[in-house]
Motif scaffolding. Structure first.
Motif, PDB file in Angstrom:
ATOM      1  N   ILE A 178      34.147  26.858  26.615  1.00 15.16           N
ATOM      2  CA  ILE A 178      33.753  27.871  25.629  1.00 15.16           C
ATOM      3  C   ILE A 178      32.266  28.167  25.762  1.00 15.16           C
ATOM      4  O   ILE A 178      31.836  29.318  25.766  1.00 15.16           O
ATOM      5  CB  ILE A 178      34.093  27.388  24.197  1.00 15.16           C
ATOM      6  N   ALA A 226      39.486  32.622  24.113  1.00 19.08           N
ATOM      7  CA  ALA A 226      39.821  31.563  25.084  1.00 19.08           C
ATOM      8  C   ALA A 226      40.519  30.420  24.361  1.00 19.08           C
ATOM      9  O   ALA A 226      41.551  29.909  24.801  1.00 19.08           O
ATOM     10  CB  ALA A 226      38.553  31.074  25.776  1.00 19.08           C
ATOM     11  N   THR A 247      39.677  38.518  29.128  1.00 20.75           N
ATOM     12  CA  THR A 247      38.759  38.444  27.987  1.00 20.75           C
ATOM     13  C   THR A 247      37.299  38.374  28.448  1.00 20.75           C
ATOM     14  O   THR A 247      36.398  38.874  27.797  1.00 20.75           O
ATOM     15  CB  THR A 247      39.155  37.273  27.056  1.00 20.75           C
ATOM     16  N   ILE A 291      36.967  30.422  35.658  1.00 18.69           N
ATOM     17  CA  ILE A 291      38.353  30.912  35.614  1.00 18.69           C
ATOM     18  C   ILE A 291      39.130  30.448  36.841  1.00 18.69           C
ATOM     19  O   ILE A 291      40.298  30.052  36.744  1.00 18.69           O
ATOM     20  CB  ILE A 291      38.362  32.449  35.489  1.00 18.69           C
ATOM     21  N   LYS A 303      34.958  36.227  22.695  1.00 16.40           N
ATOM     22  CA  LYS A 303      35.499  35.691  23.948  1.00 16.40           C
ATOM     23  C   LYS A 303      35.786  34.196  23.825  1.00 16.40           C
ATOM     24  O   LYS A 303      36.820  33.711  24.298  1.00 16.40           O
ATOM     25  CB  LYS A 303      34.532  35.959  25.097  1.00 16.40           C
ATOM     26  N   LEU A 362      42.216  34.568  30.350  1.00 19.16           N
ATOM     27  CA  LEU A 362      40.772  34.316  30.267  1.00 19.16           C
ATOM     28  C   LEU A 362      39.993  35.365  31.051  1.00 19.16           C
ATOM     29  O   LEU A 362      38.962  35.863  30.606  1.00 19.16           O
ATOM     30  CB  LEU A 362      40.454  32.922  30.827  1.00 19.16           C
ATOM     31  N   LEU A 392      31.582  30.247  28.854  1.00 19.06           N
ATOM     32  CA  LEU A 392      31.984  31.642  28.647  1.00 19.06           C
ATOM     33  C   LEU A 392      30.979  32.375  27.756  1.00 19.06           C
ATOM     34  O   LEU A 392      30.616  33.513  28.011  1.00 19.06           O
ATOM     35  CB  LEU A 392      33.376  31.699  27.998  1.00 19.06           C
TER      36      LEU A 392
END
Lengths: 158, 60
Positions: free
Chosen positions: A2, A22, B25, B7, A18, B22, A5
């Motif tokens: 997380i 996730a 997003t 990813i 996002k 994922l 991202l």
């Protein structure tokens, strides 16, 4: 994951969405996995039983073993819903030309991550217990390999 | 490690379905919030016991 991202995005609300997305994908997959494993173990327990009463007792044992996992899942889901509410409030504030409460979003996402980590820990502990029980069950049975004194194929193991 | 590298790692570890979700997003500038995950299913599974036991022992 997380955090990585979120770091990849300059827009804090977008990064929050996002991160939440996730987490939601993982939780939805986790729910499907948990339900499949729970049903499989219950069905196997019922199959092993010799009477309906024994089947009911064995199924109850399976349900009790899975309850802490579903509790942890429920906590993670509730934290995820709270994070979603904080994000939606931030989006609405931004749309109204007000300053969004990024502190609330960050706190809610941190809580969601904590609950998710707790779910992961519960799953790891559950798997360890299952493996330990399987090991006990193996050691409690006489090993036909040593009993017979010659190689015999037992459950795919020589 | 970039998000897209993460990813690739996720695809290797968890499979393509999660990785695709994922990737979508991450690539979208500001995606919509996905629907919340489903509610717990243990009560529903427990409610199936009677039917499963009836099937196993051949009575209704």
């Amino acid at each position: 994951l997380i955090a990585v991202l979120a770091l990849g995005c300059a827009d804090p609300i977008g990064a929050g969405i996002k991160a939440a997305n996730a987490s939601r994908v993982f939780l939805a997959e986790g729910s499907a996995w948990l339900a499949a494993a729970h049903r499989r173990d219950r069905d196997a327990a019922v199959e092993r039983a010799r009477t309906p009463e024994e089947a009911r007792a064995l199924a109850a044992e399976v349900h009790a073993a899975y309850r802490p996992l579903w509790d942890a899942y429920d906590d993670a889901r509730a934290a995820q819903l709270a994070a979603g509410a904080a994000l939606e409030a931030a989006i609405a504030a931004e749309a109204a030309g007000l300053a969004p409460s990024l502190g609330r979003v960050t706190a809610a996402l941190a809580e969601a991550a904590r609950a998710y980590a707790a779910l992961e820990s519960a799953l790891v502990a559950f798997r360890a217990r299952v493996l330990q029980r399987a090991s006990w069950e193996r050691s409690a049975r006489p090993d036909p390999v040593s009993v017979a004194g010659r190689p015999i194929l037992v459950g795919g193991r020589r | 490690m970039s998000p897209l590298e993460v990813i690739a790692l996720v695809a290797e570890t968890f499979g393509p379905t999660i990785a695709r979700a994922l990737e979508e997003t991450v690539r979208t500038e500001r995606p919509d919030l996905l629907p919340p995950p489903p509610a717990r299913l243990d009560r529903e599974i427990e409610d199936e016991d009677d039917a499963v036991i009836a099937r196993r022992f051949g009575r209704k």
